[in-house]
Structure formats: structure tokens, C-alpha cells
Design a protein around this motif. Sequence first.
Motif, mmCIF file in Angstrom:
data_model
loop_
_atom_site.group_PDB
_atom_site.id
_atom_site.type_symbol
_atom_site.label_atom_id
_atom_site.label_comp_id
_atom_site.label_asym_id
_atom_site.label_seq_id
_atom_site.Cartn_x
_atom_site.Cartn_y
_atom_site.Cartn_z
ATOM 1 N N THR A 127 0.853 -1.185 0.000
ATOM 2 C CA THR A 127 0.000 0.000 0.000
ATOM 3 C C THR A 127 0.889 1.235 0.000
ATOM 4 O OG1 THR A 127 -1.751 -1.121 1.212
ATOM 5 C CG2 THR A 127 -1.757 1.283 1.258
ATOM 6 N N HIS B 70 0.918 5.397 -0.169
ATOM 7 C CA HIS B 70 0.135 6.627 -0.039
ATOM 8 C C HIS B 70 0.946 7.792 -0.588
ATOM 9 C CE1 HIS B 70 -2.475 9.716 1.722
ATOM 10 N NE2 HIS B 70 -1.379 10.289 2.186
ATOM 11 N N THR B 71 0.422 8.459 -1.591
ATOM 12 C CA THR B 71 1.082 9.644 -2.133
ATOM 13 C C THR B 71 0.517 10.874 -1.435
ATOM 14 O OG1 THR B 71 -0.537 9.795 -3.940
ATOM 15 C CG2 THR B 71 1.491 8.565 -4.364
ATOM 16 N N TYR B 72 1.396 11.796 -1.102
ATOM 17 C CA TYR B 72 0.985 12.958 -0.309
ATOM 18 C C TYR B 72 0.275 14.014 -1.161
ATOM 19 C CZ TYR B 72 3.586 11.320 3.754
ATOM 20 O OH TYR B 72 4.010 10.599 4.834
ATOM 21 N N SER C 9 4.093 4.231 3.113
ATOM 22 C CA SER C 9 3.683 2.886 2.712
ATOM 23 C C SER C 9 3.622 1.975 3.919
ATOM 24 C CB SER C 9 4.651 2.321 1.665
ATOM 25 O OG SER C 9 5.820 1.812 2.274
ATOM 26 N N LEU D 133 2.807 4.471 7.253
ATOM 27 C CA LEU D 133 1.467 5.031 7.151
ATOM 28 C C LEU D 133 1.105 5.709 8.468
ATOM 29 C CD1 LEU D 133 -0.360 2.111 5.302
ATOM 30 C CD2 LEU D 133 0.454 4.264 4.317
#
Length: 931
Positions: A52, A54-56, A104, A182
Motif C-alpha cells: 500500500t 500513499h502519495t501525499y 507505505s 502510514l
Amino acid sequence: MIRPAGDDADPTPATARRRSRVKRVLAATASATIAAASLMFAGALPAQAATTVHTYAPTGVGGGTTTSPDAVSTKYQVQVAGTSVQAVKYAQNGNNFDIARFASDSRTPTITVTLPSTTINTVNIYPARYYPAGSVSVSADKHTLTFQMSADAGLNQAIVMVNGDSTNASGQPYLAVINDPLEDPAQHPNTTSASDGSGVNLQTGVLNFQQFAAKYLADHPNSGAQTAPAATTSSMAGKTVDGTAIPAGQKTSAGNLVSASSTNVRYPNVRAMAANDLTFALKAAVDTIKANPTALNTLYFPNGTYVWSGLLVNGVDGSTLKGGKLKIYTDEGALLQNRIQAYMEAFEPAVGIINSSNIEIDGRGMFDGRGVANYRADSHDAYRSVHQGGVMVMHSSDITFNDTYVRDAKQWNYETHTATRVQFNNIKALTPYGQPWIDGTDFASGQDITANGVFTLGNDDAFASGHYNPSDGFTPMASGVWGNFALGTSTPDIQGYVNAAGAHDTVADMLGFDSYHWDKADSKNISVSNTLNWSVGAGNSIRIGWSSWGYKLNNYTFDNFNSVSAPAGGIFTQNSPKPYPRISSIVIKNSSFDTSRYTSGPVRLNGGNGSTQTITADDQATYGFAPNPDGSGNTYTYTKTPISTFKLDNVWFSQQESNSSPLNGTTNVTMNNLTVANQPVQYTGQFPLAPSGIGTLTTTYTGANGQTQNVKAGALTNGDTWVGAWTGDQTKNNSSDLTLITRNTGVGLMGEQYTTGSGDGKLSYIQIPLSSLTRAPSQATLHLTYVGHRYSTVPSTDTDQLLVQPVTDTTCTGGGTSCPVNTMTWQNRPSFTATNSSVAKSATFNLGSTVVAEGGGTHQTNPVDGRDITVDITSFVQNAYTAGQPTLLLAVGNAGGTNHELRFVSSEGAIGTGKLTNGTAEMAPGVTVTP
């Protein structure tokens, strides 16, 4: 009903997890050089579970701001586990780094980096200890690289250097990869808006600063609230400074509001605030929380851009609020950006926690100190510019930072001064510019300071402590101040001096303490772990003890501390120029130091020598030195005691340094399981020390049998090879082979005179560094580990012996004057004649039953006999030392038997990812000495 803040915001500036890794798999060279012919992937990376990523959110977008100020990298395109992640160009003052940041659920995601306009010739990933050759793959077109973040590194970051390495300090630019965990949802506040639009929700306890500030500025526009300082009687009035009398009643000048675009603005003049400057609104918000302690406890910054004089929290005791803590949360798209400060002497760090307690700062917004812009707006003479950094914790306790990210700090990135119980978790401070005084973490003073997870890019020390009172040059009685106003001359600038004193007093009034009392206590229990630090232009990896003003510095621990590109030196303790600080325990473990740019030894210990230190009454009363323990303020003395404990355990240094590491004034020094140039330190010459005034010095390593052994006096080879006379071998250099080979053709005592024919003679050459010797030894012994012999038809009971002779690589068989180990061949090797009187001989040994087949690499998995074959070479080493030779080159052959082809472990066969399967580090060629 919301109670108003106790008073309006003052419109006028003040006037007066890391696991222990004791045994780590030793990495091979960290430089992954891509050969021109290597057009396919070097090898497939291991399969991974779904990651997983996560892009900011874009920095600064929200609350009416639609465009981020961040410039997209033109060099790098980044994917993480198949997800595109934007790389941002950091180019405020040069472009040394681009930054790819994401979060991530994996600590080991696969990173793919494409460089559309750059041909990849070499790749280095740092910390180099954890990214050996083979850890990076490059595509056939040489425009894409792929690697997996290292699990063993235990870090959330890595630095990728394409077509350069850590010796190239700036200008590539390089790529920094930041893999945040995360975010814990529990950190995020309840963001339900207040029904009245005020931003203050008494039910949730949250003050939404974006909403609050909009209303506050509508009701209190800056244009009406801001005024310039009035003329006031100077604190120096009626005093004599360096012979110049300051008139009684002397006042500072009256200030003026000047254009925000003005340069070199000096107190009492002040730049006019922009309409959207949130400095006063912040104070009003904090005051509102303090005025409603049973209802409010959180200051929340939604996505958007906030421009101000920095996040300043002064005089807040969070324990009085609901839940016992003030929480400050920044959304990931929030940009909290410093303005161009009010005037050059103003104190406006990106984050300042002053005289406060029980505060937690969470969230993944961006604090931007605009240090470069501030330096360009004003000149910054030390005597007229108060020190200020990115994040500053001063005279505060029980403070926690989680995930805080600051960039473009004006000076030190993170710092503490007289702070207690402060935690920094997963923090970043990226100021990769040639700005002065850009330390990574500088815990100048404090007690129980813990930093776990740190990534800094700067221009000075990666870590420093003991830098007490860094603004002492800004004080009215500092010679640099009155000297620059010509006091003591016939033409003193009294008004200029008084204004400068007024600037100092204004900062002291705001902080509640003057520049001599930023730091006013001993430091102890400072722990730094899981860090990656890079420096562009100055500084040390770790520096402890500069200008500590007589305070003690006790108990420093570094675990998984990784320093890259520091140019000054490694681990440095100082006992000057201000009174000696009485440093105690320093422990560094599971860490790595890139020594590629060091100009001094990896370690420089400077402890006390037992002499007496004096602290005068004036030192204490005027300059903030450590007070007399009896509280009297009288002059007192103390002993300059040695450093009590210094310990290195499982510490890696990238390169061998020719200069010794001076160890002075230390009671107990322990160095265990060090690695230098990817070789475990088994010989003193690998990590040369210059001890003086050391109580106990213990240097050990863990052997292949798991037992702790003492490091042997002597030196490991720094180059070895074999050369062959057979037609197919004559032009080959074998310095990367896993074994050394000898076979005597019988032409010459060692077979060294063979020139033509079908002979299959072989000689080995071993180079030994002598730089660690401080005198000619009384005995020196060469050690080679026997692997086996070639022919199964040769009886195991046959005996042979080694012959060794010193040679020079400036007189060569090819007629030239250069045939070094890494290029020599049979046709161009050291030319020599061996005689019974010129050689040293080993004791005879039987060939044994271990048979090693012919071939350069086919013997890798073969058994290794393992016997230590020794040769007394005392006279060779003594003569070389007396002659001032930095190295000793030895030719090695065997005495006889035309079918006696013998193999010995080379340095490459003893260690590295491609070593002999049955080889160990202890099998590498070396020389032991007896002083």
C-alpha cells in the motif's frame, strides 16, 4: 460561549525500534558500477506482497490556495511498488537534491527510478553499508534503475546518487527517497467545523486555525495592528563600554515601518506585514486555547498555505488543558511558511517551543523556514543577527514531535537548549544548501532527549551537542558588537551601538532570557537512533563539546547512526575553546560512517588530562558560565576529568584512512566488531589509533567461530594478486581472484627468472601498508591461509615451503617503472632475483589432501584446508619502516616440486558477496607485529 483570549495579540514587537545487530552480514563494496556491456538487468528482485503506497497531497494547496510552490523534478520519475510518486526539486540555493516522499505499509518496497535525459553509468545508494554491489539493477537502455529498500538498514530513507558518489558533494542533483510509515489515524484530530464558522469547536476541543485566522484578520487587519518600536531608554545607558561612555538616558532610535521588499532592514525599523501574515492570528489562537483550558486542547492546520513569523509557542503549559497536553496537528498538504523576517535581528525560527511543557506536534505538513530568502534579504553579521534554526525547543519540557518535516532552515535544522524530556520521532529536516551553520540535529543542551528516526540534509555537523549559547556574539558586551560600532575610538557610533543593544534586548524580552542563558544546565541522556544524515560543505559526523561553558555532557548513545559526506571528520570531542565540559559516556553502535571526504581521523577523542579549570565570578555573572555549585557565584575550580567511557560496537567505516585516530584523555575505550572498507577489523593497521592518556583500550572482533578475539597488532593486505607464466596467463591481472597461486618453474630460486617456453610458473604478490607503525617492530610475521593444491596425483605427504622476498613496483620486467598490484601481469611485474640469502622461508608443510582444480573461479565452492602458513619477515618490515616506505610489497613463491601448484586465500576470497564459500575474514593475508 467562547471566552475571548486573555488579551488581544500584541500588535507591537517587544521593546526591551531498532533491533540490535551485533553480528551483521558484511557488505561488499557499495558502488554498483554499470559496465558499458551490461545492457540487461543484473538480476530479478525478490517477489513482494502487495504494498500500500500513499502519495501525499500537494504542498500548500487548500484554503483558497490552488497551486503548490513545489517544482516537479525534471530529472527523476519515481515509482514505488508500481505507484507513481512525484519527486520535488529542491533548488532554493543550487539543486543538490530532489525529494521523492511517500508513505507505505512496507519498509522494503521496490523503488523504480527513470531518468529520461540521463544515461546511467554508475549508481550508489546510501547508506552504502546496506546497499552493496548487486543491490541495484539497470535497464538495457540505461535510463531506469530499480532497487529494494534495505530491511537491514532499519531506515525510512535512502539516498540515490547516479553518475556520482559521496565525494561529489553538490550539484548533481541526487535523489532522496523518503518512505514514511502510514500515519496512525489516532493522531488525526476531529476536524468537524464549529457551527458558527469561528473555527473554535468547544465540543471537539479543536481550534481550526484556517477558519479562525480568516475571521481574526477580517476583524484585526495587520495594516491597523502593526506599529514600529518606539524610542526607549537603552539598557546600556549610563554604562561605559570599551572606554566609551554611553550617555545617561540614551535612547534607541524610533522605528519606522518600511516596505516589505526592503533589504538590510535593521532594528528598530520593521518590515510592513502583508495582509495575509498570520503572526498575530497565531498568538490570538494560542491565547484562545489557553483561555478555554477545559474545552480546547488542539490547534489544527488544514491543507493550505500559512505565512507568518513561524510557529511560535511561548509560555504554554499543556498540562492545564483538557487531556493534559496541547496538540498541534498539520495536515499533509499544509505549508507553514516563514515570511521574510521583520528585520535582520529578529528571532523567527520555523518552529519555536519556548518556556512551555506538555506539547505534542503531529501531522505531515511542511514547515518551510525560507532560510535562503532570509539570508538574501538581509546581511547576517554575527553581531547583528541572532542565531535561529528550523525547529528550536528552548527552556521547555515534555515535548514530542511526530513526523515533523522542516525544510530550508535558516541555521541548525533541529536544536534544543535547556530542554528536558523531548522526543523526536520520524523527523526530517532538508536544507541541502551551502548555508552557514546548517547542522542536522544539534542538541546544544538538554536532558533525556530522544531522537528516533531522523533524516537531515545540511551544510555542517550531522549531530552536535555542547554548543552552548550560540548567540553570545549577539550580546551588547560581546567585543564583536561594540567593536563594529567603533567604541573605544575617537569616532564611536553610539546610536548604532544602542540600537544593536535594543535588538538584543527585544529578543531577550520575547524569549524571557538573554543570549547568555539559552543553555544553563548540564546535558545528559541524549539518545539518537535510526538516522541518515548528509552534509554539503562543512562539519563532522558527530561533534560533542564545543564551547560548553563549563557544563557537563553526560551519557550519549547513538544506534544505527548513518553519516554520509561529512567533510571535516568523524567522531570528534572537543574540550575548547570555552571551559572544559567533563564529557562522560559516549556509545556508538550498529552505525555507519562514510569517510570519503574526511580531512581528519574517523575518531578524535580529546578528554581531560587532570589539570584544573577555573570559572571566575565574572564568567558566571556576565557570560552565563556554569555557576558555582555552592550557589555563591564566587570563582571556583574543577578538574578536567577524562572521558569516562567511549565505545564503538558494530560500526562501519567506508574507507581506510592513512591518518591515525587520536585518543586522548579517556578512561575506558572499547572498540568491538569494526568494519573498514568492507573488511572486518582484525589488525590494528586497519583502524590505526594514536592513544595517549588512555586508561584501558580494548579492541576486539568476533571470529568465524563466534568467539570474541583481540585485534592483532599488524596490518591486513591492501592489495594482492598472482601472475602466471603460461602463454594464456601472461597478460592477465588476477587481483580480483579469490585465491593466490604459486608454482615454481625452477628457473630462478622462486621461478622468477622464467621468460619463454611452455612453463606454467606462478607467483603471488602481496602489499602490506605500514602507515600504522609508530616504530620498527621487533618481530613481523606474514600469515597466509592455505587452500590446497592442484593435482590429485601428488601425494598428500609431499612437503613444500613458501619463499618470500621484498620487491618494488617501480622496477618492472617489462622495462617500465610502474607495475602496481591492480595491473601487474607476468610480462609487467616487479623484476627481482631471489637468492637463499634474500628470501625468507616458511617452515615446511605437507600439501595435504585438499585438491583444488585448475581454473580462476571453479574453486569457489571447494573445501579450504585452512592452515595458517607463516613466514618471519621481520627484517623486511624493519628495513621498509626505516626507509620511510608507506607500504611493503612482497613476492611469494614456493620452493619446489614441478607439480606443486599451491593456492592460498586472497583478500577477495576471504570476504565479500563473491568470496570463497568456505572462506572467512580471518583468512585474508596479513602481517602481525610485535612492538
